[in-house]
Scaffold this motif. Sequence first.
Motif, mmCIF file in Angstrom:
data_model
loop_
_atom_site.group_PDB
_atom_site.id
_atom_site.type_symbol
_atom_site.label_atom_id
_atom_site.label_comp_id
_atom_site.label_asym_id
_atom_site.label_seq_id
_atom_site.Cartn_x
_atom_site.Cartn_y
_atom_site.Cartn_z
ATOM 1 N N ALA A 46 0.843 -1.208 -0.254
ATOM 2 C CA ALA A 46 -0.139 -0.136 -0.072
ATOM 3 C C ALA A 46 0.819 1.446 -0.073
ATOM 4 C CB ALA A 46 -0.919 -0.131 0.942
ATOM 5 N N LEU A 47 1.884 1.285 0.823
ATOM 6 C CA LEU A 47 3.042 2.429 0.743
ATOM 7 C C LEU A 47 3.550 2.598 -0.722
ATOM 8 C CD1 LEU A 47 4.681 2.019 4.327
ATOM 9 C CD2 LEU A 47 3.004 4.096 3.263
ATOM 10 N N ARG A 48 3.865 1.536 -1.162
ATOM 11 C CA ARG A 48 4.389 1.509 -2.656
ATOM 12 C C ARG A 48 3.800 2.130 -3.506
ATOM 13 N NH1 ARG A 48 6.662 -3.387 -1.217
ATOM 14 N NH2 ARG A 48 5.007 -4.514 -2.259
ATOM 15 N N ARG A 49 2.250 1.862 -3.251
ATOM 16 C CA ARG A 49 1.397 2.522 -4.339
ATOM 17 C C ARG A 49 1.281 3.884 -4.198
ATOM 18 N NH1 ARG A 49 -1.228 -2.625 -3.348
ATOM 19 N NH2 ARG A 49 -2.343 -1.679 -1.734
ATOM 20 N N VAL A 50 0.914 4.263 -2.858
ATOM 21 C CA VAL A 50 1.157 5.882 -2.590
ATOM 22 C C VAL A 50 2.426 6.406 -3.136
ATOM 23 C CG1 VAL A 50 1.167 7.593 -0.755
ATOM 24 C CG2 VAL A 50 -0.395 5.626 -0.522
ATOM 25 N N GLU A 51 3.492 5.776 -3.058
ATOM 26 C CA GLU A 51 4.821 6.223 -3.421
ATOM 27 C C GLU A 51 4.792 6.521 -4.807
ATOM 28 O OE1 GLU A 51 9.643 5.256 -2.888
ATOM 29 O OE2 GLU A 51 8.033 3.863 -2.971
ATOM 30 N N GLU A 52 4.390 5.333 -5.497
ATOM 31 C CA GLU A 52 4.235 5.614 -7.131
ATOM 32 C C GLU A 52 3.621 6.679 -7.685
ATOM 33 O OE1 GLU A 52 3.080 1.442 -8.051
ATOM 34 O OE2 GLU A 52 5.070 0.676 -7.342
ATOM 35 N N ASP A 53 2.293 6.800 -6.892
ATOM 36 C CA ASP A 53 1.290 7.865 -7.231
ATOM 37 C C ASP A 53 2.040 9.400 -7.096
ATOM 38 O OD1 ASP A 53 -1.319 9.013 -7.963
ATOM 39 O OD2 ASP A 53 -1.638 9.276 -5.968
ATOM 40 N N VAL A 54 2.871 9.536 -5.863
ATOM 41 C CA VAL A 54 3.489 10.742 -5.801
ATOM 42 C C VAL A 54 4.534 10.980 -6.737
ATOM 43 C CG1 VAL A 54 4.776 11.962 -3.997
ATOM 44 C CG2 VAL A 54 2.653 10.860 -3.251
ATOM 45 N N LEU A 55 5.247 10.009 -6.933
ATOM 46 C CA LEU A 55 6.351 10.013 -7.759
ATOM 47 C C LEU A 55 5.950 10.261 -9.257
ATOM 48 C CD1 LEU A 55 8.970 7.459 -6.603
ATOM 49 C CD2 LEU A 55 9.435 9.863 -7.055
ATOM 50 N N ARG A 56 4.659 9.653 -9.674
ATOM 51 C CA ARG A 56 4.041 9.978 -11.066
ATOM 52 C C ARG A 56 3.811 11.462 -11.102
ATOM 53 N NH1 ARG A 56 0.752 6.544 -10.560
ATOM 54 N NH2 ARG A 56 1.854 4.639 -11.387
ATOM 55 N N ASP A 57 3.112 11.932 -10.031
ATOM 56 C CA ASP A 57 2.663 13.256 -10.266
ATOM 57 C C ASP A 57 3.958 14.256 -10.290
ATOM 58 O OD1 ASP A 57 0.679 15.130 -9.832
ATOM 59 O OD2 ASP A 57 1.486 15.538 -7.713
ATOM 60 N N HIS A 58 5.035 13.946 -9.415
ATOM 61 C CA HIS A 58 6.191 14.717 -9.503
ATOM 62 C C HIS A 58 6.784 14.736 -10.712
ATOM 63 C CE1 HIS A 58 10.038 16.365 -8.048
ATOM 64 N NE2 HIS A 58 10.601 15.512 -8.677
ATOM 65 N N VAL A 59 6.867 13.616 -11.309
ATOM 66 C CA VAL A 59 7.503 13.627 -12.576
ATOM 67 C C VAL A 59 6.455 14.295 -13.905
ATOM 68 C CG1 VAL A 59 8.086 12.070 -14.968
ATOM 69 C CG2 VAL A 59 8.794 11.492 -12.419
ATOM 70 N N SER A 60 5.342 14.289 -13.702
ATOM 71 C CA SER A 60 4.544 14.787 -14.640
ATOM 72 C C SER A 60 4.384 16.575 -14.570
ATOM 73 C CB SER A 60 3.007 14.081 -14.766
ATOM 74 O OG SER A 60 2.226 14.358 -13.514
ATOM 75 N N HIS A 61 4.787 16.779 -13.292
ATOM 76 C CA HIS A 61 4.315 18.170 -13.203
ATOM 77 C C HIS A 61 5.734 18.966 -12.762
ATOM 78 C CE1 HIS A 61 0.454 16.916 -12.050
ATOM 79 N NE2 HIS A 61 0.130 17.978 -12.714
ATOM 80 N N CYS A 62 6.474 18.515 -12.036
ATOM 81 C CA CYS A 62 7.857 19.250 -11.556
ATOM 82 C C CYS A 62 8.959 18.847 -12.741
ATOM 83 C CB CYS A 62 7.987 18.852 -10.019
ATOM 84 S SG CYS A 62 6.902 18.975 -8.608
ATOM 85 N N VAL A 63 8.864 17.537 -12.749
ATOM 86 C CA VAL A 63 10.143 17.435 -13.645
ATOM 87 C C VAL A 63 9.948 17.885 -15.100
ATOM 88 C CG1 VAL A 63 11.321 15.456 -14.634
ATOM 89 C CG2 VAL A 63 11.149 15.373 -12.519
ATOM 90 N N ALA A 64 8.603 17.881 -15.561
ATOM 91 C CA ALA A 64 8.321 18.170 -16.926
ATOM 92 C C ALA A 64 8.321 19.665 -16.793
ATOM 93 C CB ALA A 64 6.593 17.697 -17.087
ATOM 94 N N HIS A 65 7.993 20.344 -16.043
ATOM 95 C CA HIS A 65 8.242 21.946 -15.726
ATOM 96 C C HIS A 65 9.751 22.188 -16.089
ATOM 97 C CE1 HIS A 65 8.725 26.026 -14.258
ATOM 98 N NE2 HIS A 65 7.604 25.936 -14.378
ATOM 99 N N ALA A 66 10.330 21.417 -15.266
ATOM 100 C CA ALA A 66 11.953 21.761 -15.498
ATOM 101 C C ALA A 66 12.561 21.641 -16.955
ATOM 102 C CB ALA A 66 12.843 20.992 -14.297
ATOM 103 N N MET A 67 11.876 20.489 -17.578
ATOM 104 C CA MET A 67 12.477 20.193 -18.695
ATOM 105 C C MET A 67 11.934 21.169 -19.770
ATOM 106 S SD MET A 67 14.261 17.542 -18.545
ATOM 107 C CE MET A 67 14.694 17.760 -16.607
ATOM 108 N N ALA A 68 10.772 21.540 -19.672
ATOM 109 C CA ALA A 68 10.041 22.628 -20.413
ATOM 110 C C ALA A 68 10.777 23.988 -20.332
ATOM 111 C CB ALA A 68 8.488 22.620 -20.373
ATOM 112 N N SER A 69 11.481 24.254 -19.124
ATOM 113 C CA SER A 69 11.842 25.563 -18.858
ATOM 114 C C SER A 69 13.128 25.766 -19.585
ATOM 115 C CB SER A 69 12.032 25.702 -17.421
ATOM 116 O OG SER A 69 13.225 24.857 -17.074
ATOM 117 N N GLY A 70 13.750 24.819 -19.917
ATOM 118 C CA GLY A 70 15.005 25.283 -20.746
ATOM 119 C C GLY A 70 16.205 25.599 -19.820
ATOM 120 N N ASP A 71 15.823 25.443 -18.533
ATOM 121 C CA ASP A 71 16.955 25.715 -17.542
ATOM 122 C C ASP A 71 17.792 24.785 -17.359
ATOM 123 O OD1 ASP A 71 18.281 26.578 -14.971
ATOM 124 O OD2 ASP A 71 16.851 27.697 -14.257
#
Length: 91
Positions: A46-71
């Motif tokens: 159950a903890l792994r599923r929550v962790e995967e969900d948080v990581l998926r959200d992080h990649v789709s928002h925070c990491v994607a934003h960093a990649m699009a920023s060009g910085d």
Amino acid sequence: MTKASKASRLKRLNRIEGQVRGLARMVEEDRYCIDIVTQIAAVRAALRRVEEDVLRDHVSHCVAHAMASGDKAEQEQKISELMDVLARSAR
């Protein structure tokens, strides 16, 4: 994090908290070891599923934003953070 995803994660974490309290009761009651180990595995899953969900959200928002920023510095930081957390979770 959206309100809906936050509410969902909190609900799941509260359920996991209940499972852990149930584990403590099982230990207090000297329940069969295999039953306890089975419940521990359920909590970990159950903890792994929550962790995967948080990581998926992080990649789709925070990491994607960093990649699009060009910085480049921000991109490298996000990649480094992600690699570090993945390495820790693999242990």
